[in-house]
Design an enzyme around this catalytic site. Structure first.
Site, PDB file in Angstrom:
ATOM      1  N   ASP A  37      42.299  36.677  37.699  1.00 45.30           N
ATOM      2  CA  ASP A  37      41.786  37.158  38.991  1.00 45.30           C
ATOM      3  C   ASP A  37      41.792  38.686  39.044  1.00 45.30           C
ATOM      4  OD1 ASP A  37      40.713  36.925  41.505  1.00 45.30           O
ATOM      5  OD2 ASP A  37      42.597  36.411  42.496  1.00 45.30           O
ATOM      6  N   HIS A  54      33.527  41.421  35.527  1.00 45.28           N
ATOM      7  CA  HIS A  54      33.549  40.147  34.797  1.00 45.28           C
ATOM      8  C   HIS A  54      33.342  40.380  33.301  1.00 45.28           C
ATOM      9  CE1 HIS A  54      33.871  38.065  38.500  1.00 45.28           C
ATOM     10  NE2 HIS A  54      32.645  38.306  38.910  1.00 45.28           N
ATOM     11  N   LEU A 148      45.317  25.979  18.185  1.00 50.71           N
ATOM     12  CA  LEU A 148      45.342  26.228  19.630  1.00 50.71           C
ATOM     13  C   LEU A 148      44.268  25.405  20.343  1.00 50.71           C
ATOM     14  CD1 LEU A 148      46.258  27.978  22.130  1.00 50.71           C
ATOM     15  CD2 LEU A 148      44.418  29.553  21.488  1.00 50.71           C
TER      16      LEU A 148
HETATM   17  C1  IPE Z   1      40.465  31.782  41.543  1.00 50.60           C
HETATM   18  O1  IPE Z   1      40.141  33.072  41.931  1.00 50.60           O
HETATM   19  C2  IPE Z   1      39.372  31.219  40.671  1.00 50.60           C
HETATM   20  C3  IPE Z   1      39.271  31.786  39.349  1.00 50.60           C
HETATM   21  C4  IPE Z   1      40.030  32.695  38.834  1.00 50.60           C
HETATM   22  C5  IPE Z   1      38.199  31.251  38.545  1.00 50.60           C
HETATM   23  P1  IPE Z   1      39.393  33.379  43.313  1.00 50.60           P
HETATM   24  O2  IPE Z   1      39.190  34.839  43.345  1.00 50.60           O
HETATM   25  O3  IPE Z   1      38.188  32.539  43.427  1.00 50.60           O
HETATM   26  O4  IPE Z   1      40.460  32.900  44.380  1.00 50.60           O
HETATM   27  P2  IPE Z   1      40.583  33.250  45.919  1.00 50.60           P
HETATM   28  O5  IPE Z   1      39.232  33.098  46.528  1.00 50.60           O
HETATM   29  O6  IPE Z   1      41.068  34.651  46.008  1.00 50.60           O
HETATM   30  O7  IPE Z   1      41.595  32.289  46.426  1.00 50.60           O
HETATM   31  C1  IPE Z   2      38.228  36.506  38.934  1.00 51.91           C
HETATM   32  O1  IPE Z   2      37.945  37.735  39.504  1.00 51.91           O
HETATM   33  C2  IPE Z   2      37.042  35.888  38.263  1.00 51.91           C
HETATM   34  C3  IPE Z   2      36.482  34.731  38.961  1.00 51.91           C
HETATM   35  C4  IPE Z   2      36.929  34.188  40.050  1.00 51.91           C
HETATM   36  C5  IPE Z   2      35.291  34.145  38.388  1.00 51.91           C
HETATM   37  P1  IPE Z   2      37.325  37.855  40.956  1.00 51.91           P
HETATM   38  O2  IPE Z   2      35.843  37.904  40.822  1.00 51.91           O
HETATM   39  O3  IPE Z   2      37.836  36.829  41.860  1.00 51.91           O
HETATM   40  O4  IPE Z   2      37.852  39.285  41.380  1.00 51.91           O
HETATM   41  P2  IPE Z   2      38.365  39.713  42.813  1.00 51.91           P
HETATM   42  O5  IPE Z   2      39.456  38.763  43.182  1.00 51.91           O
HETATM   43  O6  IPE Z   2      37.207  39.618  43.736  1.00 51.91           O
HETATM   44  O7  IPE Z   2      38.856  41.102  42.626  1.00 51.91           O
HETATM   45 MG    MG Z   3      39.427  36.742  43.080  1.00 52.75          MG
END
Ligand code: IPE
Ligand code: IPE
Ligand code: MG
Length: 257
Positions: A37, A54, A148
């Site tokens: 995240d 990303h 793995l």
């Molecule tokens: C969780 O992250 C999903 C992934 C890492 C794929 P999100 O960014 O979607 O989670 P929330 O919305 O902050 O809970």
């Molecule tokens: C995690 O990073 C990746 C996915 C959920 C696909 P985010 O895109 O949620 O990044 P933030 O949380 O908005 O910073």
């Molecule tokens: Mg996120």
């Protein structure tokens, strides 16, 4: 001078007291699950579009897969796209759906060489064909690999996973193959996406959010949780080993004394 050295030694001693040291010969978690995240915030901090975050996060995936492999982790599950992530802007979703292909186009050969087996956990229905195809090719080409076990949770939702398992079991009851009282925890576990893997020993989440966001709700019942404020693109193998060190220092009691 001596004073300074003395101070440094004290500081060092304090640090090693606070931070457990990763022991390569110690217990390595068999299954590590990761909620990657913070990609969006990483980009926003740099005034860049979220998709750049990303792309950068994909580099971290490569580093962590190698780190996990190098210390003999058996299973690594990376949360890549949740059933809730469809709520994001179209452009961002489209980009995320291209990443598996992009990742595998540069990494698949090396993964094969490393004897890594790649699998997707989640619902292929609803994913674009090119994303499913990229995952299918990786699954097919690594099917025989015994090193793995690398899982990507894609269009994954913990609640959906449980609902699907319950539907499968209900169908078996309806068909007369199963009695309701025969359903137990082990059987439900066998109907989840993760049926081939032990429950995670360690869950890592980056970016400072302290929640599960619908990830592995059944499987995390007794998992050790580890959170860091570091955003996923800034996450490193050193932090990964730090999480394992912390894991090694914990006492898992499972309700006993
Ligand atoms: C969780 O992250 C999903 C992934 C890492 C794929 P999100 O960014 O979607 O989670 P929330 O919305 O902050 O809970
Ligand atoms: C995690 O990073 C990746 C996915 C959920 C696909 P985010 O895109 O949620 O990044 P933030 O949380 O908005 O910073
Ligand atoms: Mg996120």
């Amino acid at each position: 001078m001596l004073d300074r050295i003395g101070q440094m030694m004290v500081r060092k001693a304090n640090q090693s007291e606070q931070r457990p040291v990763f022991d390569k010969a110690g217990e390595i978690p068999r299954h590590i699950a990761v909620i990657m995240d913070g990609n969006g915030r990483w980009a926003q901090k740099r005034n860049l579009p979220r998709i750049v975050g990303h792309r950068s996060g994909m580099q971290t995936v490569k580093e962590i897969v190698k780190a996990a492999d190098s210390i003999g982790v058996q299973t690594l599950t990376m949360y890549a796209f949740s059933t809730e992530n469809w709520k994001r802007p179209r452009e961002e979703v489209d980009y995320l759906m291209k990443l598996p292909q992009e990742f595998l186009s540069t990494e698949l050969e090396e993964l094969i060489e490393r004897n890594v087996r790649v699998r997707m956990l989640g619902d292929p229905q609803g994913l674009p064909p090119h994303t499913v195809e990229a995952m299918n090719i990786a699954e097919e080409r690594t099917r025989q690999n015994t090193g793995l076990q690398l899982n990507f949770a894609l269009n994954y939702g913990g609640r959906t996973e449980i609902v699907k398992a319950v539907q499968d079991l209900a169908r078996k009851v309806q068909a007369g193959m199963l009695k309701p009282e025969e359903i137990d925890e082990a059987m439900l576990t066998q109907h989840l996406y993760t049926r081939d893997f032990p429950d995670p020993d360690l869950l890592i989440r980056t970016s400072g959010e302290i929640r599960l966001s619908n990830f592995m709700l059944w499987q995390l019942a007794y998992t050790e949780l580890w959170f860091t404020d570091v955003l996923w693109p800034d996450f490193t193998k050193e932090l990964f080993f730090e999480a394992i060190a912390e894991y090694q220092s914990r006492a898992r009691r499972y309700g006993a004394v």
